[in-house]
Design a protein around this motif. Structure first.
Motif, PDB file in Angstrom:
ATOM      1  N   VAL A   4       0.862  -1.165   0.000  1.00 53.10           N
ATOM      2  CA  VAL A   4       0.000   0.000   0.000  1.00 53.10           C
ATOM      3  C   VAL A   4       0.905   1.223   0.000  1.00 53.10           C
ATOM      4  O   VAL A   4       1.825   1.333   0.809  1.00 53.10           O
ATOM      5  N   VAL A   5       0.663   2.120  -0.934  1.00 48.94           N
ATOM      6  CA  VAL A   5       1.468   3.323  -1.086  1.00 48.94           C
ATOM      7  C   VAL A   5       0.658   4.513  -0.602  1.00 48.94           C
ATOM      8  O   VAL A   5      -0.505   4.682  -0.982  1.00 48.94           O
ATOM      9  N   VAL A   6       1.288   5.327   0.250  1.00 50.79           N
ATOM     10  CA  VAL A   6       0.681   6.566   0.705  1.00 50.79           C
ATOM     11  C   VAL A   6       1.559   7.701   0.180  1.00 50.79           C
ATOM     12  O   VAL A   6       2.722   7.819   0.564  1.00 50.79           O
ATOM     13  N   ASP A   7       1.005   8.484  -0.735  1.00 54.05           N
ATOM     14  CA  ASP A   7       1.700   9.656  -1.271  1.00 54.05           C
ATOM     15  C   ASP A   7       1.202  10.882  -0.531  1.00 54.05           C
ATOM     16  O   ASP A   7      -0.013  11.120  -0.451  1.00 54.05           O
ATOM     17  N   VAL A   8       2.133  11.669   0.012  1.00 53.46           N
ATOM     18  CA  VAL A   8       1.800  12.861   0.781  1.00 53.46           C
ATOM     19  C   VAL A   8       2.395  14.065   0.065  1.00 53.46           C
ATOM     20  O   VAL A   8       3.585  14.068  -0.261  1.00 53.46           O
ATOM     21  N   MET A   9       1.551  15.058  -0.189  1.00 52.58           N
ATOM     22  CA  MET A   9       2.006  16.282  -0.864  1.00 52.58           C
ATOM     23  C   MET A   9       1.477  17.495  -0.110  1.00 52.58           C
ATOM     24  O   MET A   9       0.385  17.448   0.456  1.00 52.58           O
ATOM     25  N   LEU A  10       2.256  18.577  -0.143  1.00 53.23           N
ATOM     26  CA  LEU A  10       1.759  19.832   0.407  1.00 53.23           C
ATOM     27  C   LEU A  10       0.517  20.253  -0.369  1.00 53.23           C
ATOM     28  O   LEU A  10       0.424  20.032  -1.588  1.00 53.23           O
ATOM     29  N   LYS A  11      -0.431  20.847   0.316  1.00 47.53           N
ATOM     30  CA  LYS A  11      -1.622  21.368  -0.361  1.00 47.53           C
ATOM     31  C   LYS A  11      -1.179  22.441  -1.346  1.00 47.53           C
ATOM     32  O   LYS A  11      -0.157  23.120  -1.139  1.00 47.53           O
ATOM     33  N   PRO A  12      -1.921  22.614  -2.449  1.00 48.94           N
ATOM     34  CA  PRO A  12      -1.498  23.557  -3.500  1.00 48.94           C
ATOM     35  C   PRO A  12      -1.264  24.979  -2.999  1.00 48.94           C
ATOM     36  O   PRO A  12      -0.397  25.681  -3.520  1.00 48.94           O
ATOM     37  N   GLU A  13      -1.992  25.405  -1.989  1.00 55.39           N
ATOM     38  CA  GLU A  13      -1.856  26.782  -1.506  1.00 55.39           C
ATOM     39  C   GLU A  13      -0.696  26.980  -0.541  1.00 55.39           C
ATOM     40  O   GLU A  13      -0.392  28.104  -0.138  1.00 55.39           O
ATOM     41  N   ILE A  14      -0.001  25.910  -0.181  1.00 50.92           N
ATOM     42  CA  ILE A  14       1.122  25.989   0.753  1.00 50.92           C
ATOM     43  C   ILE A  14       2.427  26.154  -0.024  1.00 50.92           C
ATOM     44  O   ILE A  14       2.703  25.420  -0.967  1.00 50.92           O
ATOM     45  N   LEU A  15       3.230  27.121   0.382  1.00 55.84           N
ATOM     46  CA  LEU A  15       4.527  27.375  -0.239  1.00 55.84           C
ATOM     47  C   LEU A  15       5.433  26.146  -0.095  1.00 55.84           C
ATOM     48  O   LEU A  15       5.476  25.531   0.971  1.00 55.84           O
ATOM     49  N   ASP A  16       6.146  25.802  -1.156  1.00 55.79           N
ATOM     50  CA  ASP A  16       7.037  24.636  -1.165  1.00 55.79           C
ATOM     51  C   ASP A  16       8.461  25.106  -1.473  1.00 55.79           C
ATOM     52  O   ASP A  16       8.904  25.083  -2.619  1.00 55.79           O
ATOM     53  N   PRO A  17       9.219  25.567  -0.461  1.00 55.46           N
ATOM     54  CA  PRO A  17      10.559  26.084  -0.724  1.00 55.46           C
ATOM     55  C   PRO A  17      11.518  25.038  -1.290  1.00 55.46           C
ATOM     56  O   PRO A  17      12.377  25.366  -2.105  1.00 55.46           O
ATOM     57  N   GLN A  18      11.379  23.776  -0.903  1.00 58.16           N
ATOM     58  CA  GLN A  18      12.264  22.742  -1.455  1.00 58.16           C
ATOM     59  C   GLN A  18      11.968  22.534  -2.936  1.00 58.16           C
ATOM     60  O   GLN A  18      12.881  22.395  -3.750  1.00 58.16           O
TER      61      GLN A  18
END
Length: 90
Positions: A4-18
């Motif tokens: 089972v794969v769980v992909d976690v991403m920042l929400k689109p409105e959150i700044l992603d400095p990396q």
């Protein structure tokens, strides 16, 4: 056995400095045409036994309470069947 794969991403409105740092570095490394980069996390869980509705509910609860910060991150849970390769390797 299944994965089972769980992909976690920042929400689109959150700044992603990396992700922004990677995006800025790509042209310097000769990679053109990339307009945006978002960085996330991937968790691969090998599950003993069947991945039924109860198992998926527990994994969803795990993702929601432990693997992701749902204030700033979204997650997706996917089931992948494991294939046994020749020689017993996964």
């Amino acid at each position: 056995m299944a994965r089972v794969v769980v992909d976690v991403m920042l929400k689109p409105e959150i700044l992603d400095p990396q992700g922004q740092a990677v995006q800025r570095a790509l042209p310097r490394l000769g990679f053109q045409g990339i307009s945006d980069v978002r960085q996330g996390k991937r968790f691969e869980l090998e599950v003993d036994g069947p991945v039924d509705d109860a198992a998926l509910a527990r994994i969803h609860e795990m993702a929601e309470t432990f693997l992701a910060n749902t204030v700033i991150e979204d997650f997706v849970v996917k089931v992948e069947e494991l294939q046994e390769a020749a020689g017993g390797e996964k």
